[in-house]
Design an enzyme around this catalytic site. Structure first.
Site, PDB file in Angstrom:
ATOM      1  N   ARG A 161       3.128  -1.049 -13.297  1.00  0.00           N
ATOM      2  CA  ARG A 161       4.327  -0.866 -14.117  1.00  0.00           C
ATOM      3  C   ARG A 161       4.786  -2.205 -14.654  1.00  0.00           C
ATOM      4  O   ARG A 161       4.661  -3.232 -13.979  1.00  0.00           O
ATOM      5  CB  ARG A 161       5.457  -0.273 -13.286  1.00  0.00           C
ATOM      6  CG  ARG A 161       5.164   1.128 -12.766  1.00  0.00           C
ATOM      7  CD  ARG A 161       6.350   1.677 -11.980  1.00  0.00           C
ATOM      8  NE  ARG A 161       6.809   0.753 -10.974  1.00  0.00           N
ATOM      9  CZ  ARG A 161       8.077   0.545 -10.654  1.00  0.00           C
ATOM     10  NH1 ARG A 161       9.040   1.180 -11.278  1.00  0.00           N
ATOM     11  NH2 ARG A 161       8.406  -0.295  -9.708  1.00  0.00           N
ATOM     12  N   SER A 200       0.979  -5.791  -4.271  1.00  0.00           N
ATOM     13  CA  SER A 200       0.981  -5.157  -2.937  1.00  0.00           C
ATOM     14  C   SER A 200      -0.412  -5.118  -2.314  1.00  0.00           C
ATOM     15  O   SER A 200      -0.949  -4.054  -2.016  1.00  0.00           O
ATOM     16  CB  SER A 200       1.582  -3.756  -3.037  1.00  0.00           C
ATOM     17  OG  SER A 200       2.897  -3.855  -3.510  1.00  0.00           O
ATOM     18  N   ASP A 226       6.587  -5.526  -2.120  1.00  0.00           N
ATOM     19  CA  ASP A 226       7.643  -4.571  -2.452  1.00  0.00           C
ATOM     20  C   ASP A 226       8.825  -4.634  -1.483  1.00  0.00           C
ATOM     21  O   ASP A 226       9.975  -4.432  -1.883  1.00  0.00           O
ATOM     22  CB  ASP A 226       7.089  -3.140  -2.533  1.00  0.00           C
ATOM     23  CG  ASP A 226       6.233  -2.757  -1.332  1.00  0.00           C
ATOM     24  OD1 ASP A 226       6.078  -3.577  -0.414  1.00  0.00           O
ATOM     25  OD2 ASP A 226       5.704  -1.625  -1.317  1.00  0.00           O
TER      26      ASP A 226
END
Length: 446
Positions: A47, A115, A168
């Site tokens: 994203r 991540s 995250d």
């Protein structure tokens, strides 16, 4: 948990808890202004986000675009993957409202949520240890990931700098702290689980001589790997671990996260069907690992219809067990309840472990026989994210109940669990703002 945290801070490899340094020593305080970007790469999609901050803890606007990563790029070359990401980023930046040539020339600041296992070397740099989640690009392993991205952005003519490289959980802490300055820890309980918190620099023994202006640093615990002989491990956990792709790894995660709870329930039901013949004939579906996903387990657990019709439907549609008697349906709900309650209570104990480590659990490390009532407890906020907590009411209620039970009514009043949304996106953009090379309204006296 607190004991293992001490051990992990004392030396590399001193504990199952990695206690990774993030080099984030300053968290957003709400005064940040301007437009910042975030890139969230953590699976088969990535994203890109644009976040406009207006100061006074206000987020004026957030634009998000999601892009799937073509399958061939996941095993191609580093250059191919990062060029693809940089092209998407450039297209996204060019959609910024009222863009003149001069603003397109201006260097933008990016928060990069990556991540995958990384050895962090500064707030904005880190070396890839290994790929997971289906990625297998050999030439990126051992390289500095921000540099890979920045080189690709330069090749595409995009003037952008990675201001913060984070995971995250750290993004969730940043977002929590932006909205509430009493936020000192963050926990994600979704498909997987992790936690991070703000530690005093002088308590990080394995990095003596570490200096931060704030006197603190965010530590990424990687708590999914926590293990202790005190954990209530059953034969079902041992079998699940042995059958998993990563045996003897992520022991805590396998007892509390959404990836695994449904399968623990399936294993219990399977054993019961073998030992008590509660479902009748051969049940091939019930023997398939991970066929019962946690959202379905939650639906069965929370079925409040008199005849438990949802339970009957899921057993029939998913596990191909038709005509289950009412008594057995109730038994299935009870199994879901036991597994969920255990997971929620373990997660609560983990959170209290963090609070204990930093003296926020109400015990205050008391010496000299002072009573707890002498200690004025600080208000403490833990940011929390992840579908297991936000979407599963029974899990959330059991977690809250256990927090009260372990902390005691009095201390629990000072601890707030605050749900945040999109730490990996908005949180990363906030960290880019905090660690920007040209911060707005942040004059430094030299």
């Amino acid at each position: 948990m607190a004991v293992e945290m001490h051990a992990g801070l004392a030396s590399e490899g001193g504990s199952k808890l990695k206690m990774l340094l993030t080099f984030v020593d300053t968290l957003p305080n709400g005064s940040e202004k301007g437009i910042y970007y975030a890139l969230d790469l953590g699976g088969t999609n990535f994203r890109v986000l644009r976040v406009q901050l207006g100061g006074q803890r206000s987020i004026l606007e957030t634009d998000v675009e999601r892009q799937p990563i073509p399958q061939h790029l996941m095993t191609s070359t580093s250059e191919d993957l990062f060029d693809f990401i940089a092209s998407s980023l450039k297209e996204f930046v060019e959609k910024e409202g009222d863009v003149s040539d001069t603003t397109l020339m201006r260097r933008r600041e990016l928060g990069f949520t990556f991540s995958f296992p990384v050895k962090q070397t500064s707030v904005s740099t880190g070396i890839l240890i290994k790929w997971t989640k289906g990625f297998g690009i050999e030439d990126t392993v051992g390289r500095e990931v921000s540099e890979c991205l920045e080189q690709a952005m330069a090749r595409k003519g995009l003037n952008m700098r990675v201001a913060a490289l984070v995971n995250d959980t750290v993004g969730t802490l940043a977002l929590g702290h932006y909205h509430d300055p009493d936020t000192i820890a963050a926990v994600i309980i979704g498909t997987g689980t992790n936690a991070c918190y703000l530690e005093r620099t002088d308590a990080i023994i394995k990095c003596q001589g570490l200096l931060t202006t704030s006197g603190g640093m965010v530590v990424n615990m990687e708590w999914g790997n926590f293990w202790s002989s005190h954990l209530p491990r059953t034969s079902y956990d041992i079998e699940l671990d042995a059958d998993s792709p990563n045996p003897n790894d992520q022991g805590f995660e396998k007892m509390i996260s959404g990836m695994y709870l449904g399968d623990i329930v399936r294993r219990v039901i399977l054993r019961m069907s073998h030992e008590a013949d509660i479902f009748g004939d051969a049940l091939p579906k019930l023997s398939m690992p991970f066929i019962l996903r946690t959202p379905l387990m939650a639906e069965m657990h929370e079925d409040d219809s008199p005849e438990l019709t949802e339970v009957a439907r899921i057993l029939k549609d998913t596990l191909e067990i038709p005509d289950v008697p009412s008594k057995v349906r109730k038994l299935v709900v009870k199994v879901c309840d036991v597994v969920t309650r255990r997971a929620a209570r373990l997660a609560a104990a983990g959170i209290v472990g963090i609070l204990k480590k930093i003296g926020r659990d109400g015990s205050g490390g008391i010496t000299g026989g002072r009573s707890r009532s002498d200690i004025k407890m600080k208000r403490t906020v833990v940011a929390i994210e992840g579908g297991l907590y936000t979407s599963y009411t029974m899990f959330r209620e059991y977690l809250h109940e256990a927090m009260k039970e372990i902390l005691g009514e009095e201390a629990a009043q000072h601890v707030t669990l605050m749900v945040t949304e999109d730490g990996s996106g908005v949180g990363a953009a906030l960290l880019a703002a905090t660690h920007s090379s040209d911060p707005v309204d942040n004059v430094q006296l030299l």
